[in-house]
Write an enzyme that holds these catalytic residues in place. Structure first.
Site, PDB file in Angstrom:
ATOM      1  N   SER A  84       0.834  -1.200   0.000  1.00  0.00           N
ATOM      2  CA  SER A  84       0.000   0.000   0.000  1.00  0.00           C
ATOM      3  C   SER A  84       0.876   1.261   0.000  1.00  0.00           C
ATOM      4  O   SER A  84       1.660   1.440  -0.927  1.00  0.00           O
ATOM      5  CB  SER A  84      -0.964  -0.051   1.190  1.00  0.00           C
ATOM      6  OG  SER A  84      -2.054   0.813   1.007  1.00  0.00           O
ATOM      7  N   ASP A 175      -1.998  13.608  13.513  1.00  0.00           N
ATOM      8  CA  ASP A 175      -2.237  14.939  12.944  1.00  0.00           C
ATOM      9  C   ASP A 175      -1.466  15.154  11.645  1.00  0.00           C
ATOM     10  O   ASP A 175      -2.013  15.667  10.662  1.00  0.00           O
ATOM     11  CB  ASP A 175      -1.864  16.030  13.954  1.00  0.00           C
ATOM     12  CG  ASP A 175      -2.820  16.074  15.141  1.00  0.00           C
ATOM     13  OD1 ASP A 175      -3.942  15.537  15.012  1.00  0.00           O
ATOM     14  OD2 ASP A 175      -2.444  16.622  16.194  1.00  0.00           O
ATOM     15  N   HIS A 234      -7.299  -6.232   0.748  1.00  0.00           N
ATOM     16  CA  HIS A 234      -6.162  -5.315   0.645  1.00  0.00           C
ATOM     17  C   HIS A 234      -5.002  -5.739   1.542  1.00  0.00           C
ATOM     18  O   HIS A 234      -3.851  -5.587   1.174  1.00  0.00           O
ATOM     19  CB  HIS A 234      -6.629  -3.901   0.993  1.00  0.00           C
ATOM     20  CG  HIS A 234      -5.564  -2.859   0.864  1.00  0.00           C
ATOM     21  ND1 HIS A 234      -4.832  -2.672  -0.305  1.00  0.00           N
ATOM     22  CD2 HIS A 234      -5.078  -1.942   1.758  1.00  0.00           C
ATOM     23  CE1 HIS A 234      -3.966  -1.680  -0.126  1.00  0.00           C
ATOM     24  NE2 HIS A 234      -4.102  -1.232   1.110  1.00  0.00           N
TER      25      HIS A 234
END
Length: 253
Positions: A84, A175, A234
């Site tokens: 990925s 974040d 996946h």
């Protein structure tokens, strides 16, 4: 950036890179399999696992981090495997620094742009009140209000870290990743290619690599072999480790 990593086995070097929100732990089981023949480097990419945090987060930086690791370890060349987001790092590394890549393995990702699709994951992170957690079950209960799938919650909660003082925090930099999530979806741009041997592995139940992507893969990776692991989604390495392990070992020789 000095990335956190650990090694298994001896032999030709094989560097393994996880996907977004993951860590080197995700590949520990298969890492042991590969270590029967290779010296395996299980890497935490920046802002993940036990690697340092930074407000800066993109593929250029992640590639430079891996190059720095290779230089620190005295590796002039290595087999590179990525899943990925880690597969995107692997592709960028191979097209920019072909001389440092022996064989390339990319698991369930194509060199195309993917629009952001991780909002539920971020909602899961934000649903947990870290300041008032007593245990992991509390975190799971809170997250269950926004994510019903237990497997997804367990994947996210692998990032929950209990400090020495008993308090909890996320290992990864939520974040910074959220701020840069558009960059995570970026594709391989321009007339760049890797002419070495490469294997792209698709999950049979995943839509990350479609038949329509094969031409784009071979545009940037002309010698690519595209294979499918049946009945895998996946997270091919978690769902079908035996099948993926055998496929990769045969490819790497």
């Amino acid at each position: 950036m000095k990335l956190n990593f650990r090694t298994l086995g001896e032999g030709e070097p094989l560097i393994i890179m996880h996907g977004v929100f993951g860590s080197s732990d995700n590949w520990q089981t298969l890492g042991k399999v590969f270590a029967e023949k290779f010296k395996v480097y299980l890497v935490d990419l920046r802002n993940h696992g036990n690697s340092p945090h930074s407000d800066e987060f993109d593929y250029t930086l992640m590639v430079s981090d891996v190059i720095e690791l290779m230089e620190d370890e005295g590796l002039s060349k290595a087999h590179i495997l990525g899943h990925s987001m880690g597969g995107k790092v692997a592709m960028h590394l191979a097209t920019q620094h072909a001389e440092k890549v022996d064989k390339l393995v990319v698991v369930d990702i194509a060199p195309k742009y993917y629009p952001p699709h991780h909002q539920q994951i971020f909602d899961g992170f934000h649903s947990v009140d870290l300041d008032n957690l007593e245990n992991r079950k509390d975190a799971d209960d809170q997250m269950a209000k926004v994510i019903s799938n237990m497997g997804v919650r367990q994947f996210i909660l692998k990032n929950l870290d209990r400090k020495k003082d008993g308090s909890f925090d996320w290992k990864l930099n939520v974040d910074a990743i959220e701020k840069s999530i558009e960059k995570v979806g970026e594709g391989i741009e321009g007339d760049v290619s890797f002419n070495g041997t490469s294997l792209f592995v698709a999950g049979g139940k995943s839509d990350y690599i479609t038949d329509a992507d094969h031409d784009l893969i071979r545009e940037h990776f002309p010698k690519a072999i595209v294979a499918t692991v049946k009945d895998a989604g996946h997270w091919v390495h978690a769902e079908k480790p035996k099948e993926l392990g055998e496929m990769v070992m045969e490819f790497l020789g």
